[in-house]
Design a protein around this motif. Structure first.
Motif, PDB file in Angstrom:
ATOM      1  N   LEU A   1       0.833  -1.205   0.000  1.00  0.00           N
ATOM      2  CA  LEU A   1       0.000   0.000   0.000  1.00  0.00           C
ATOM      3  C   LEU A   1       0.864   1.251   0.000  1.00  0.00           C
ATOM      4  O   LEU A   1       0.594   2.213  -0.739  1.00  0.00           O
ATOM      5  N   ALA A   2       1.924   1.248   0.803  1.00  0.00           N
ATOM      6  CA  ALA A   2       2.801   2.422   0.894  1.00  0.00           C
ATOM      7  C   ALA A   2       3.474   2.721  -0.442  1.00  0.00           C
ATOM      8  O   ALA A   2       3.562   3.879  -0.859  1.00  0.00           O
ATOM      9  N   ASP A   3       3.949   1.659  -1.121  1.00  0.00           N
ATOM     10  CA  ASP A   3       4.618   1.850  -2.413  1.00  0.00           C
ATOM     11  C   ASP A   3       3.647   2.369  -3.470  1.00  0.00           C
ATOM     12  O   ASP A   3       3.989   3.246  -4.267  1.00  0.00           O
ATOM     13  N   ILE A   4       2.433   1.822  -3.460  1.00  0.00           N
ATOM     14  CA  ILE A   4       1.428   2.264  -4.433  1.00  0.00           C
ATOM     15  C   ILE A   4       1.063   3.723  -4.203  1.00  0.00           C
ATOM     16  O   ILE A   4       0.983   4.514  -5.148  1.00  0.00           O
ATOM     17  N   ALA A   5       0.860   4.083  -2.941  1.00  0.00           N
ATOM     18  CA  ALA A   5       0.511   5.470  -2.624  1.00  0.00           C
ATOM     19  C   ALA A   5       1.619   6.420  -3.059  1.00  0.00           C
ATOM     20  O   ALA A   5       1.356   7.501  -3.608  1.00  0.00           O
ATOM     21  N   GLN A   6       2.860   6.006  -2.835  1.00  0.00           N
ATOM     22  CA  GLN A   6       3.997   6.860  -3.202  1.00  0.00           C
ATOM     23  C   GLN A   6       4.101   7.017  -4.716  1.00  0.00           C
ATOM     24  O   GLN A   6       4.277   8.125  -5.227  1.00  0.00           O
TER      25      GLN A   6
ATOM     26  N   LYS B   1      -2.090   7.326   1.619  1.00  0.00           N
ATOM     27  CA  LYS B   1      -2.388   5.913   1.854  1.00  0.00           C
ATOM     28  C   LYS B   1      -3.895   5.699   1.976  1.00  0.00           C
ATOM     29  O   LYS B   1      -4.421   4.689   1.511  1.00  0.00           O
ATOM     30  N   THR B   2      -4.578   6.650   2.595  1.00  0.00           N
ATOM     31  CA  THR B   2      -6.017   6.526   2.782  1.00  0.00           C
ATOM     32  C   THR B   2      -6.740   6.465   1.443  1.00  0.00           C
ATOM     33  O   THR B   2      -7.601   5.616   1.208  1.00  0.00           O
ATOM     34  N   THR B   3      -6.362   7.381   0.522  1.00  0.00           N
ATOM     35  CA  THR B   3      -6.991   7.398  -0.797  1.00  0.00           C
ATOM     36  C   THR B   3      -6.637   6.146  -1.587  1.00  0.00           C
ATOM     37  O   THR B   3      -7.502   5.522  -2.217  1.00  0.00           O
ATOM     38  N   ALA B   4      -5.361   5.759  -1.549  1.00  0.00           N
ATOM     39  CA  ALA B   4      -4.931   4.560  -2.272  1.00  0.00           C
ATOM     40  C   ALA B   4      -5.658   3.329  -1.755  1.00  0.00           C
ATOM     41  O   ALA B   4      -6.099   2.480  -2.531  1.00  0.00           O
ATOM     42  N   HIS B   5      -5.807   3.228  -0.432  1.00  0.00           N
ATOM     43  CA  HIS B   5      -6.492   2.077   0.155  1.00  0.00           C
ATOM     44  C   HIS B   5      -7.962   2.039  -0.293  1.00  0.00           C
ATOM     45  O   HIS B   5      -8.495   0.975  -0.630  1.00  0.00           O
TER      46      HIS B   5
END
Length: 260
Positions: A32-37, A43-47
């Protein structure tokens, strides 16, 4: 008064969705952290986006590592698009096979992205050599720096060429990338006059490519076929042979599509 902001918010949401998809396409499996970055979002939006994609079946999550990955559902969408190109693929495949056997080099088929100044790779024959240019189906490269892109663009009408040139960001991607609009315009004129495009270290250092257009029944370029060589293996004494084989392949594929 509220319509325009709403459109802006919707567009931003769509951009974030595709940013997440593209980050997963590049990383195969990612946290999740890598995708958000990579998607440049929180992270909230990506999740939240990932949970929706999970529900729709476009993304899966490993229970042990908690990493996310794309499913084959996106592939099935792409396959449906390619089914719409069946006539084109059928017309080009035979000629690409001949080129592959005659040269042993990487043979690629590209089409123009009508929504961007890029060429998309939709079919290929890999090189018989260990040292070769490796292309990925679905990959998209700028029109201005590739022989495929130049072959496609040179055989469109003058108004479209001017419109696309005006919209291009002529970034330098390799040692000899054309970054001047007038130089590119002259290159396109040369390409049209001789019937094929050429690229020497314009998209990637150490790579040389040549491409010929594939025309439809109306005389409009709908695809291009290329031969890609490592620069160190290009045999200058065989250039005339390469050009003949390539342009014959383009003409034969065009004839199969109804071009006279």
């Amino acid at each position: 008064m509220t319509t325009r902001p709403q459109k802006t918010e919707n567009a931003a949401a769509v951009l974030k969705v595709f940013a997440v998809l593209e980050s997963l396409a590049e990383e195969r499996r990612a946290s999740l952290a890598d995708i958000a970055q990579r998607a440049m979002t929180s992270k909230t939006t990506a999740h939240r986006l990932l949970q929706t994609m999970l529900d729709l079946g476009y993304v899966e999550q490993d229970r042990e590592t908690e990493k996310y990955a794309l499913t084959l559902k996106l592939f099935s969408l792409g396959a449906r698009i390619l089914r719409g190109q069946e006539d084109l693929l059928r017309a080009c495949d035979r000629e690409m096979g001949k080129l592959s056997r005659a040269t042993g080099e990487s043979i690629n088929l590209g089409v123009m992205d009508d929504f961007d100044q890029r060429v998309a790779y939709i079919h290929k024959y890999d090189s018989a050599y260990n040292l070769s240019m490796q292309s990925t189906l679905g990959k998209r490269n700028p029109l201005h720096s590739t022989s495929l892109g130049k072959a496609l663009l040179a055989f469109r009408d003058d108004d479209e060429i001017a419109e696309r040139l005006a919209a291009m960001d002529l970034k330098k991607l390799a040692p000899r990338t054309i970054t001047d609009a007038e130089a590119l315009r002259a290159e396109l004129a040369t390409t049209r006059a001789r019937g094929y495009a050429e690229e020497i270290e314009e998209s990637e250092a150490g790579v040389r490519c040549m491409a010929a257009p594939v025309m439809d029944h109306a005389g409009r370029s709908v695809a291009a076929i290329s031969i890609a060589f490592p620069l160190v293996r290009f045999d200058e004494s065989r250039k005339a042979e390469y050009v003949r084989l390539l342009t014959e392949a383009g003409r034969a594929a065009s004839t199969a599509l109804g071009y006279a």
